[in-house]
Each structure stands twice: as structure tokens, then as C-alpha cells.
Design a protein around this motif. Structure first.
Motif, PDB file in Angstrom:
ATOM      1  N   ASP A  98       0.809  -1.221   0.000  1.00 52.32           N
ATOM      2  CA  ASP A  98       0.000   0.000   0.000  1.00 52.32           C
ATOM      3  C   ASP A  98       0.843   1.273   0.000  1.00 52.32           C
ATOM      4  O   ASP A  98       0.319   2.376  -0.233  1.00 52.32           O
ATOM      5  CB  ASP A  98      -0.952   0.012   1.192  1.00 52.32           C
ATOM      6  CG  ASP A  98      -0.234  -0.142   2.525  1.00 52.32           C
ATOM      7  OD1 ASP A  98       0.966  -0.486   2.515  1.00 52.32           O
ATOM      8  OD2 ASP A  98      -0.874   0.084   3.569  1.00 52.32           O
ATOM      9  N   GLU A  99       2.149   1.152   0.234  1.00 60.48           N
ATOM     10  CA  GLU A  99       3.040   2.312   0.216  1.00 60.48           C
ATOM     11  C   GLU A  99       3.699   2.508  -1.145  1.00 60.48           C
ATOM     12  O   GLU A  99       4.482   3.435  -1.322  1.00 60.48           O
ATOM     13  CB  GLU A  99       4.121   2.160   1.289  1.00 60.48           C
ATOM     14  CG  GLU A  99       3.578   2.030   2.700  1.00 60.48           C
ATOM     15  CD  GLU A  99       4.685   1.769   3.711  1.00 60.48           C
ATOM     16  OE1 GLU A  99       5.686   2.510   3.684  1.00 60.48           O
ATOM     17  OE2 GLU A  99       4.560   0.815   4.505  1.00 60.48           O
ATOM     18  N   LEU A 100       3.414   1.634  -2.092  1.00 61.22           N
ATOM     19  CA  LEU A 100       4.056   1.685  -3.406  1.00 61.22           C
ATOM     20  C   LEU A 100       3.107   2.276  -4.442  1.00 61.22           C
ATOM     21  O   LEU A 100       1.890   2.081  -4.373  1.00 61.22           O
ATOM     22  CB  LEU A 100       4.474   0.274  -3.851  1.00 61.22           C
ATOM     23  CG  LEU A 100       5.400  -0.507  -2.908  1.00 61.22           C
ATOM     24  CD1 LEU A 100       5.595  -1.921  -3.438  1.00 61.22           C
ATOM     25  CD2 LEU A 100       6.735   0.200  -2.757  1.00 61.22           C
ATOM     26  N   THR A 101       3.677   2.962  -5.424  1.00 61.84           N
ATOM     27  CA  THR A 101       2.894   3.377  -6.580  1.00 61.84           C
ATOM     28  C   THR A 101       2.695   2.162  -7.477  1.00 61.84           C
ATOM     29  O   THR A 101       3.449   1.177  -7.390  1.00 61.84           O
ATOM     30  CB  THR A 101       3.621   4.480  -7.361  1.00 61.84           C
ATOM     31  OG1 THR A 101       4.809   3.934  -7.943  1.00 61.84           O
ATOM     32  CG2 THR A 101       3.987   5.654  -6.458  1.00 61.84           C
ATOM     33  N   PRO A 102       1.700   2.181  -8.357  1.00 61.12           N
ATOM     34  CA  PRO A 102       1.518   1.046  -9.269  1.00 61.12           C
ATOM     35  C   PRO A 102       2.774   0.747 -10.086  1.00 61.12           C
ATOM     36  O   PRO A 102       3.104  -0.423 -10.320  1.00 61.12           O
ATOM     37  CB  PRO A 102       0.359   1.500 -10.164  1.00 61.12           C
ATOM     38  CG  PRO A 102      -0.416   2.443  -9.304  1.00 61.12           C
ATOM     39  CD  PRO A 102       0.598   3.158  -8.484  1.00 61.12           C
ATOM     40  N   ARG A 103       3.485   1.793 -10.499  1.00 54.56           N
ATOM     41  CA  ARG A 103       4.715   1.582 -11.270  1.00 54.56           C
ATOM     42  C   ARG A 103       5.788   0.910 -10.421  1.00 54.56           C
ATOM     43  O   ARG A 103       6.462  -0.015 -10.880  1.00 54.56           O
ATOM     44  CB  ARG A 103       5.224   2.916 -11.809  1.00 54.56           C
ATOM     45  CG  ARG A 103       6.480   2.784 -12.661  1.00 54.56           C
ATOM     46  CD  ARG A 103       6.875   4.131 -13.246  1.00 54.56           C
ATOM     47  NE  ARG A 103       8.088   4.009 -14.047  1.00 54.56           N
ATOM     48  CZ  ARG A 103       8.651   5.014 -14.708  1.00 54.56           C
ATOM     49  NH1 ARG A 103       8.079   6.224 -14.661  1.00 54.56           N
ATOM     50  NH2 ARG A 103       9.743   4.824 -15.412  1.00 54.56           N
TER      51      ARG A 103
ATOM     52  N   GLU B 231       7.576  -2.827 -11.001  1.00 52.62           N
ATOM     53  CA  GLU B 231       9.029  -2.944 -11.117  1.00 52.62           C
ATOM     54  C   GLU B 231       9.600  -3.884 -10.060  1.00 52.62           C
ATOM     55  O   GLU B 231      10.443  -4.734 -10.356  1.00 52.62           O
ATOM     56  CB  GLU B 231       9.674  -1.567 -11.002  1.00 52.62           C
ATOM     57  CG  GLU B 231      11.188  -1.567 -11.053  1.00 52.62           C
ATOM     58  CD  GLU B 231      11.759  -2.097 -12.355  1.00 52.62           C
ATOM     59  OE1 GLU B 231      12.915  -2.570 -12.355  1.00 52.62           O
ATOM     60  OE2 GLU B 231      11.034  -2.039 -13.387  1.00 52.62           O
ATOM     61  N   ILE B 232       9.127  -3.749  -8.827  1.00 53.90           N
ATOM     62  CA  ILE B 232       9.628  -4.605  -7.749  1.00 53.90           C
ATOM     63  C   ILE B 232       9.230  -6.054  -7.998  1.00 53.90           C
ATOM     64  O   ILE B 232      10.017  -6.983  -7.781  1.00 53.90           O
ATOM     65  CB  ILE B 232       9.101  -4.109  -6.386  1.00 53.90           C
ATOM     66  CG1 ILE B 232       9.725  -2.748  -6.057  1.00 53.90           C
ATOM     67  CG2 ILE B 232       9.407  -5.115  -5.280  1.00 53.90           C
ATOM     68  CD1 ILE B 232       9.072  -2.047  -4.871  1.00 53.90           C
ATOM     69  N   ARG B 233       8.013  -6.270  -8.461  1.00 51.63           N
ATOM     70  CA  ARG B 233       7.557  -7.621  -8.761  1.00 51.63           C
ATOM     71  C   ARG B 233       8.460  -8.271  -9.829  1.00 51.63           C
ATOM     72  O   ARG B 233       8.852  -9.431  -9.704  1.00 51.63           O
ATOM     73  CB  ARG B 233       6.100  -7.584  -9.240  1.00 51.63           C
ATOM     74  CG  ARG B 233       5.487  -8.953  -9.490  1.00 51.63           C
ATOM     75  CD  ARG B 233       4.062  -8.792 -10.008  1.00 51.63           C
ATOM     76  NE  ARG B 233       3.202  -8.128  -9.045  1.00 51.63           N
ATOM     77  CZ  ARG B 233       2.545  -8.759  -8.083  1.00 51.63           C
ATOM     78  NH1 ARG B 233       2.640 -10.080  -7.979  1.00 51.63           N
ATOM     79  NH2 ARG B 233       1.783  -8.088  -7.253  1.00 51.63           N
ATOM     80  N   LYS B 234       8.799  -7.496 -10.864  1.00 55.16           N
ATOM     81  CA  LYS B 234       9.668  -8.013 -11.919  1.00 55.16           C
ATOM     82  C   LYS B 234      11.046  -8.368 -11.379  1.00 55.16           C
ATOM     83  O   LYS B 234      11.626  -9.407 -11.716  1.00 55.16           O
ATOM     84  CB  LYS B 234       9.803  -6.990 -13.051  1.00 55.16           C
ATOM     85  CG  LYS B 234       8.578  -6.841 -13.931  1.00 55.16           C
ATOM     86  CD  LYS B 234       8.825  -5.797 -15.012  1.00 55.16           C
ATOM     87  CE  LYS B 234       7.622  -5.596 -15.895  1.00 55.16           C
ATOM     88  NZ  LYS B 234       7.860  -4.555 -16.939  1.00 55.16           N
TER      89      LYS B 234
END
Length: 267
Positions: A236-241, A245-248
Motif C-alpha cells: 500500500d506504500e508503493l505506486t503502481p509503477r 518494477e519490484i515484482r519483476k
């Protein structure tokens, strides 16, 4: 019932079960990465690892002969434990059958002239926030029983994202007629000794060399929940972008470890 093998003297086969266990996370800032290393070093220091292996030895029914342990700078720890057998099983129970072994609350084994070791390797990527904790565990036994009896206990004790497991039977033993036996139990795959819940949770690949009594299984979790891989922050602290990127980055890291090679990152 299969006729029991009658040996000449002691069973000289050496059976070794080896784990490489990996936990992956994303630590967003340099401070988070330092805190991650500190957390791992505290949670898995030499004293704590000694407690874990002591419990493992008690569960599998072994006597502890000697313990050596060491914390390292800047990070990591090792424990080596020499163990000997404690006769807790009946003769029939000493046979290792190709079926799931007992779960953590019921693991018993029979060991002689054996050892258990663990080494930890926490590390963090300096730029992209990926942090990895690796633990190497070896259970080596001599005698009739296989350390595969401890397989499910170890998997459930170190819940991990990726595991590479090796099982090898070395040497030979002789029967009363002098004939050599290079293995004393049936095995087609390490997977056949795993509990159903483990097989359901992980994707697995086998690489086995049957004629050499070498068995290798690689495991990676099937489901990926990003919240379980964030250290010091939440989705919830991350932007969609940032989330994409982190998931990748995490999935790329896990794929490289699972397949054992560097891979080109897709944008």
C-alpha cells in the motif's frame, strides 16, 4: 513382504541429504537493507542455529557427540554437529520406503557416525534492493536408515521460496555372501518422500542419475504474493509503477536462482 537384506557386519553405505534454501525479499532503502541483514543475523545466529539443530537431532533420535559453531563478520553463521545413533526404532521401521516421511511432530530416525551441518549466507544487492538469505543444510548418515526420514521436518522448519535438494548414496556394503550392495532401499525421486501439502505448494523439477544413486530436486513456490516479499514497507506504500518494477525484480531473481543461470531481464 520383501526379504530383509542380511549384511556382513555394519552397513557401510553413506547417505547424504543436502539442502540449499533461499528466502528472497525486497528492501527499498539502504537502511532497510542494513536492517534486513541485522534481522537475519539475529534470527539465525550461531546460538539460534545450534538450538535448531539440537532440536532436529532430538527429533530424529540422535545422540549429540560434539558441537562447533561460529558467527562471522560481517554476516553469516555456521554450526557443525557430530551425532551417533540412538536405537529408537524397531527393525521393520528401519527400512526406508518410497513414500512421504513423517511430518515435524513425528520424525524419528536411526543414525550412526553421522553429522548435521548448517551454514547461512545473508546478502543484499547494493543497487536494486533485492536481498537474499541462503541456508545450506547437510544431514549425513551411515547405516541402514536414510536421512530422507527427516526430509519433511526440514522442509516445514525452513519455509522457503526456493529449495534445491540433493540426495546421494555412496560407498557399498556387503551381504553375508560377500556380494556388494550400492543402495539398500528403493527410490525413484526425492519427491516421493514429500508430504502432499509440500507437493501442492511447490513447482518441482527432478534431475536424477539413477545409475550413480544421485537424486536432485529443485523447488519454487507456485504462488507469488508481493506483500510477503517486502521488508520495511508494504504494497500500500508503493505506486503502481513501483509495484510492477519490484515484482519483476523479485521474480527475475527467483527465476535465476531456480534455473541456476543468469537470465536476460525483460523490460
Amino acid at each position: 513382504m520383501k526379504k530383509r537384506l542380511k549384511l556382513h557386519g555394519f552397513n557401510n553405505l553413506t547417505k547424504t541429504l543436502s539442502f540449499n534454501i533461499y528466502d528472497i525479499c525486497y528492501a527499498k532503502t539502504p537502511r532497510h537493507r542494513r536492517e534486513y541483514i541485522e534481522y537475519i543475523d539475529e534470527a539465525y545466529n550461531a546460538s539460534r542455529l545450534t538450538q535448531i539443530l539440537t532440536e532436529v537431532s532430538h527429533i530424529i533420535g540422535a545422540n549429540i557427540l560434539n558441537i562447533a559453531h561460529q558467527d562471522y563478520e560481517p554476516q553469516g553463521a555456521s554450526v557443525t554437529m557430530l551425532i551417533s545413533e540412538e536405537p529408537l526404532l524397531s527393525e521393520e521401521d528401519l527400512v526406508t520406503r518410497e513414500q512421504p516421511g513423517p511430518l515435524p511432530d513425528a520424525v524419528v530416525a536411526h543414525l550412526d557416525k553421522s553429522h548435521i551441518t548448517v551454514h547461512t549466507y545473508p546478502e543484499s544487492h547494493p543497487d536494486n534492493g533485492i536481498s537474499t538469505f541462503r541456508a545450506d543444510i547437510d544431514v549425513s548418515t551411515c547405516g541402514r536408515i536414510s536421512p530422507l526420514r527427516a526430509l519433511n521436518f526440514l522442509i516445514h522448519s525452513f519455509e522457503s521460496d526456493i529449495l534445491t535438494i540433493d540426495y546421494r548414496v555412496r560407498g557399498f556394503t556387503r551381504d553375508v555372501r560377500g556380494r556388494k550392495h550400492f543402495i539398500d532401499h528403493k527410490i525413484n525421486s526425492i519427491q516421493n518422500f514429500m508430504s502432499r501439502d509440500t507437493r501442492d505448494r511447490y513447482q518441482m523439477i527432478d534431475v536424477n542419475v539413477y545409475q550413480e544413486n544421485i537424486f536432485h530436486t529443485k523447488m519454487i513456490l507456485k504462488e507469488f504474493d508481493l506483500d510477503n516479499y517486502l521488508f520495511g514497507t508494504g504494497v500500500d506504500e508503493l505506486t503502481p509503477r513501483e509495484e510492477r518494477e519490484i515484482r519483476k525484480r523479485l521474480q527475475h531473481e527467483m527465476a535465476e536462482i531456480f534455473y541456476g543461470r543468469n537470465m536476460r531481464r525483460l523490460s
